[in-house]
Design a protein around this motif. Structure first.
Motif, short mmCIF file in Angstrom:
data_model
loop_
_atom_site.label_atom_id
_atom_site.label_comp_id
_atom_site.label_asym_id
_atom_site.label_seq_id
_atom_site.Cartn_x
_atom_site.Cartn_y
_atom_site.Cartn_z
N HIS A 130 17.80 63.81 39.41
CA HIS A 130 17.92 63.50 37.99
C HIS A 130 18.86 62.30 37.80
O HIS A 130 19.72 62.01 38.62
N GLY A 131 18.61 61.58 36.71
CA GLY A 131 19.42 60.41 36.36
C GLY A 131 19.55 60.33 34.86
O GLY A 131 18.78 60.95 34.12
N TRP A 132 20.54 59.53 34.38
CA TRP A 132 20.81 59.52 32.96
C TRP A 132 21.59 58.28 32.55
O TRP A 132 22.27 57.66 33.37
N VAL A 133 21.46 57.92 31.27
CA VAL A 133 22.34 56.96 30.61
C VAL A 133 22.79 57.58 29.30
O VAL A 133 22.05 58.33 28.67
N ILE A 134 24.04 57.28 28.92
CA ILE A 134 24.65 57.85 27.71
C ILE A 134 25.29 56.71 26.93
O ILE A 134 25.93 55.82 27.51
N ALA A 168 38.48 44.47 24.67
CA ALA A 168 39.67 45.02 24.02
C ALA A 168 39.47 46.48 23.62
O ALA A 168 40.43 47.15 23.23
N THR A 169 38.24 46.97 23.69
CA THR A 169 37.96 48.36 23.29
C THR A 169 37.25 49.09 24.44
O THR A 169 36.60 48.46 25.28
N PRO A 170 37.37 50.42 24.50
CA PRO A 170 36.75 51.16 25.61
C PRO A 170 35.23 51.02 25.62
O PRO A 170 34.59 50.86 24.57
N ASN A 171 34.68 51.05 26.80
CA ASN A 171 33.24 51.10 26.98
C ASN A 171 32.81 52.56 26.85
O ASN A 171 33.21 53.41 27.65
N ASP A 172 32.01 52.86 25.84
CA ASP A 172 31.60 54.24 25.57
C ASP A 172 30.23 54.57 26.17
O ASP A 172 29.62 55.57 25.81
N ASP A 173 29.73 53.71 27.07
CA ASP A 173 28.50 54.00 27.81
C ASP A 173 28.85 54.69 29.13
O ASP A 173 29.92 54.48 29.69
N ARG A 174 27.90 55.46 29.63
CA ARG A 174 28.00 56.06 30.96
C ARG A 174 26.61 56.10 31.58
O ARG A 174 25.59 56.10 30.88
N ALA A 175 26.56 56.18 32.90
CA ALA A 175 25.28 56.31 33.61
C ALA A 175 25.53 56.97 34.94
O ALA A 175 26.65 56.91 35.50
N LEU A 202 13.93 51.78 35.12
CA LEU A 202 15.08 51.11 34.53
C LEU A 202 15.48 51.91 33.31
O LEU A 202 14.72 52.02 32.34
N LEU A 203 16.67 52.51 33.35
CA LEU A 203 17.21 53.27 32.22
C LEU A 203 18.28 52.41 31.55
O LEU A 203 19.16 51.88 32.24
N MET A 204 18.24 52.32 30.20
CA MET A 204 19.12 51.39 29.49
C MET A 204 19.69 52.01 28.23
O MET A 204 18.98 52.71 27.51
N THR A 205 20.95 51.73 27.93
CA THR A 205 21.44 51.96 26.58
C THR A 205 20.90 50.85 25.69
O THR A 205 20.42 49.82 26.18
N ASP A 206 20.99 51.05 24.37
CA ASP A 206 20.36 50.07 23.48
C ASP A 206 21.00 48.70 23.57
O ASP A 206 20.35 47.68 23.29
N GLY A 207 22.26 48.63 23.99
CA GLY A 207 22.91 47.33 24.15
C GLY A 207 22.25 46.47 25.20
O GLY A 207 22.22 45.24 25.08
N PHE A 208 21.69 47.08 26.25
CA PHE A 208 20.97 46.33 27.27
C PHE A 208 19.50 46.18 26.89
O PHE A 208 18.89 45.12 27.09
N ALA A 209 18.92 47.24 26.30
CA ALA A 209 17.52 47.18 25.88
C ALA A 209 17.30 46.16 24.77
O ALA A 209 16.16 45.83 24.45
N ALA A 210 18.39 45.63 24.18
CA ALA A 210 18.25 44.57 23.18
C ALA A 210 17.47 43.38 23.72
O ALA A 210 16.84 42.63 22.95
#
Length: 275
Positions: A29-33, A16-23, A207-215
């Motif tokens: 170069h590579g990144w996660v936000i 119901a709310t936007p996903n504020d992650d990006r990759a 493997l690059l992760m936002t904290d929601g996946f690194a949980a």
């Protein structure tokens, strides 16, 4: 050397709310936000929430970044672009520092025989070379303060989409603290950039992760770091995401694992270094 994309995945914590992650990834170069959840209604940068706005602008900046000579140079260019974008988009002064858009990020760059890593905030990476797995980003213990804060506010209702006033006040007070190591709209944030350089070679995986996946490793201890990389090879990101959400459904009250959201946005980027 260059990066090969193996798989990427990004799940909204709440549809119901936007996903504020990006990759994303480029040749070298590579990144996660991970955009930090807004603590007030939209308005500072227009009709879009600040977290979604910052994540989108940071994604554009990393995607369009000119070749840099170092991870520091890459991140400084991104920060300068964000500051310029904010100056153009801002509609008024922020109500307080808690309203300024912020995010966590982790970026990697292939340099001269080395993997260059830079981060602000709580995104996490794992680099595997043979049987050796190296953690990139903040140590696991860095996330314990947020879990302790959530536990101290449990009586006010954790995991609710609509935050109670005491929880909202506590989160705003935390955001107001000076000197936070996060990505934002002020160019000087890169003076606090954390960096790491690791020897690398073709065949290494990341493997690059936002904290929601690194949980999976940091909050729920479903795997240790080598175990997560082994499971990634065997099962891929989809199965790991299914395991993540199952853990959170089984703890819907956020009692076993105190946290402010029942499920956070969860993003992962699986890369291999090619020759």
């Amino acid at each position: 050397m260059h990066f090969d994309l193996i798989q990427s995945l990004s799940l909204a914590g709440n549809p119901a709310t936007p996903n504020d992650d990006r990759a994303g990834t480029g040749d070298t170069h590579g990144w996660v936000i991970d955009g930090a959840t807004d603590l007030g209604p939209p308005g500072l940068v227009g009709a879009r929430g600040g977290a979604a706005w910052l994540a989108d602008r940071a994604q554009r900046a990393f995607t369009g970044a000119a070749p840099a000579e170092s991870i520091e140079g890459l991140c400084e260019a991104v920060a300068a672009q964000l500051a310029a974008d904010y100056a153009a988009a801002r509609t008024r002064d922020p109500l307080d520092r808690w309203e300024l858009p912020i995010a966590a990020f982790l970026a990697v760059r292939i340099g001269d025989g080395a993997l260059e890593c830079g981060w602000l905030g709580d995104c996490v990476g794992l680099h595997r070379r043979g049987d050796s797995v190296t953690r990139i980003g903040p140590p696991r213990e860095a996330g314990e303060a947020e879990a302790q804060s959530a536990a101290s506010l449990a009586q006010h209702g954790l995991g609710s989409v609509q935050r109670s006033a005491p929880i909202l006040d506590a989160l705003r007070a935390s955001r107001n603290r000076p000197g936070r190591t996060v990505l934002g709209v002020e160019p000087e944030v890169m003076t606090r950039l954390r960096t790491l350089r690791i020897d690398c070679a073709p065949g290494d995986t990341l493997l690059l992760m936002t904290d929601g996946f690194a949980a999976l490793i940091d909050s729920y201890a479903a795997f240790d770091e080598p175990g997560l990389m082994a499971a990634l090879d065997e099962q891929g990101l989809d199965a790991l995401a299914t395991r993540l959400r199952a853990i959170e459904r089984e703890d819907a009250a956020c009692a076993r694992y105190p946290r402010f959201k029942r499920s956070d946005d969860a993003t992962a980027l699986w890369l291999r270094i090619g020759g």
